[in-house]
Scaffold this motif. Structure first.
Motif, mmCIF file in Angstrom:
data_model
loop_
_atom_site.group_PDB
_atom_site.id
_atom_site.type_symbol
_atom_site.label_atom_id
_atom_site.label_comp_id
_atom_site.label_asym_id
_atom_site.label_seq_id
_atom_site.Cartn_x
_atom_site.Cartn_y
_atom_site.Cartn_z
ATOM 1 N N LEU A 1 1.912 -1.544 3.042
ATOM 2 C CA LEU A 1 2.850 -0.869 3.930
ATOM 3 C C LEU A 1 2.108 0.054 4.891
ATOM 4 O O LEU A 1 2.506 0.235 6.041
ATOM 5 N N TRP A 2 0.994 0.621 4.407
ATOM 6 C CA TRP A 2 0.165 1.517 5.212
ATOM 7 C C TRP A 2 -1.035 0.804 5.830
ATOM 8 O O TRP A 2 -1.725 1.377 6.676
ATOM 9 N N GLN A 3 -1.302 -0.417 5.374
ATOM 10 C CA GLN A 3 -2.490 -1.178 5.759
ATOM 11 C C GLN A 3 -3.753 -0.349 5.516
ATOM 12 O O GLN A 3 -4.701 -0.350 6.312
ATOM 13 N N LEU A 4 -3.750 0.341 4.369
ATOM 14 C CA LEU A 4 -4.893 1.134 3.913
ATOM 15 C C LEU A 4 -5.130 0.814 2.444
ATOM 16 O O LEU A 4 -4.217 0.959 1.624
ATOM 17 N N ARG A 47 2.924 -8.732 6.115
ATOM 18 C CA ARG A 47 1.836 -7.804 6.323
ATOM 19 C C ARG A 47 0.563 -8.403 5.726
ATOM 20 O O ARG A 47 0.633 -9.266 4.840
ATOM 21 N N PRO A 48 -0.641 -7.974 6.149
ATOM 22 C CA PRO A 48 -1.881 -8.539 5.608
ATOM 23 C C PRO A 48 -2.030 -8.275 4.110
ATOM 24 O O PRO A 48 -1.524 -7.281 3.581
ATOM 25 N N SER A 49 -2.764 -9.170 3.433
ATOM 26 C CA SER A 49 -2.906 -9.122 1.980
ATOM 27 C C SER A 49 -4.174 -8.436 1.490
ATOM 28 O O SER A 49 -4.306 -8.187 0.292
ATOM 29 N N GLU A 50 -5.107 -8.148 2.348
ATOM 30 C CA GLU A 50 -6.424 -7.642 1.945
ATOM 31 C C GLU A 50 -6.328 -6.418 1.034
ATOM 32 O O GLU A 50 -7.112 -6.282 0.084
ATOM 33 N N THR A 51 -5.383 -5.524 1.303
ATOM 34 C CA THR A 51 -5.296 -4.278 0.536
ATOM 35 C C THR A 51 -4.917 -4.510 -0.923
ATOM 36 O O THR A 51 -5.010 -3.585 -1.738
#
Length: 274
Positions: free
Chosen positions: A119-122, A154-158
């Protein structure tokens, strides 16, 4: 057998209808909320699956609260004892966030903090999280987070357990970390991190029992019986649907009890520990 649902939320209209959940609505067939959902609907859905306690979380993101802590406190108050609160905070404002976490725990009676990294992309190793980890340790509450790929848009990397959860557990060995959503497609990594760190746990939210990866089922049957907690991700998946095929996993009675309630009671200090 009594159940504790470790990952759920009672949605607000602005949470349920957010554009990032379009993929989940497509998968699940859920419709947009046209008006606020009565808390009685959520209580009934939990009761239908013998869920004695649902850990209802706030949702805070860069755009503000989608479900605020005070809204969660209201839901808890109207749940006839069925819900307990899990705090959310504004990650971008660390001092304010720590104060809000303290308020949620000490004044509202919340039992954990949840931050959803995508949600924060952090990732959870970002410096903005670290004051909150120290506060969780001091307050004696777990930190709940999401691992694995991201269903919403949203991206999955986190969501990678390695390096992120592994590093957090190394930096904060006293911090209890509950990793929701199993960690797929990095389930083996998630199991390795839970094995490595005494205070790292896995919850099964966002998956029905029939969809648990085989490696997680094997872990649950054996050395991981005290490391895995049931979660539904309600309202996206109801507890009844999530548990429909539990009997097919081949769990003995002790493991079933630990999975459904005992581990969560111990980890979240809900009483009646197993």
């Amino acid at each position: 057998m009594p159940v504790v649902d470790a990952w759920m939320q009672h949605p607000t209209v602005r949470h349920a209808n957010h554009e990032m959940f379009e993929s989940l609505r497509r998968w699940t067939g859920m419709e947009r909320l046209r008006e606020p959902l009565p808390v009685e609907v959520t209580v009934a859905a939990l009761a239908a699956a013998d869920v004695e306690i649902g850990l209802a979380a706030a949702w805070y993101g860069p755009e503000g609260p989608l479900v605020s802590n005070d809204e969660v406190a209201g839901f808890v108050a109207g749940s006839r004892g069925r819900l307990r609160g899990v705090a959310g905070v504004d990650l971008a404002k660390p001092v304010t966030a720590v104060r809000e976490l303290r308020r949620a725990v000490e004044e509202l009676g919340f039992v954990a903090l949840r931050i959803v990294p995508w949600l924060w992309q952090l990732p959870p190793t970002d410096r903005l999280y670290y004051p909150l980890y120290a506060a969780c340790v001091e307050l004696g509450v777990p930190f709940c987070t999401q691992v694995g790929h991201t269903g919403p848009l949203r991206p999955s990397e986190t969501g990678r357990p390695i390096p992120y959860i592994d590093q957090v557990a190394l930096d904060f060995p006293e911090l209890t970390v509950v990793c929701g959503h199993i960690g797929y497609p990095w389930t083996t990594e998630m199991i390795a991190v839970a094995d490595k760190h005494a205070n790292v746990y896995i919850d099964t939210s966002a998956y029905t029992a029939r969809r648990y990866p085989p490696e997680l089922v094997g872990y649950l049957r054996g050395r991981g019986r005290r490391k895995v907690l049931f979660g539904s991700n309600y309202p996206m998946i109801t507890p009844s649907r999530a548990l429909e095929h539990l009997g097919e996993l081949g769990l003995d009675e002790e493991t079933t009890d630990l999975f459904l309630a005992g581990n969560a009671r111990r980890v979240f200090r809900l009483g009646d520990h197993s």
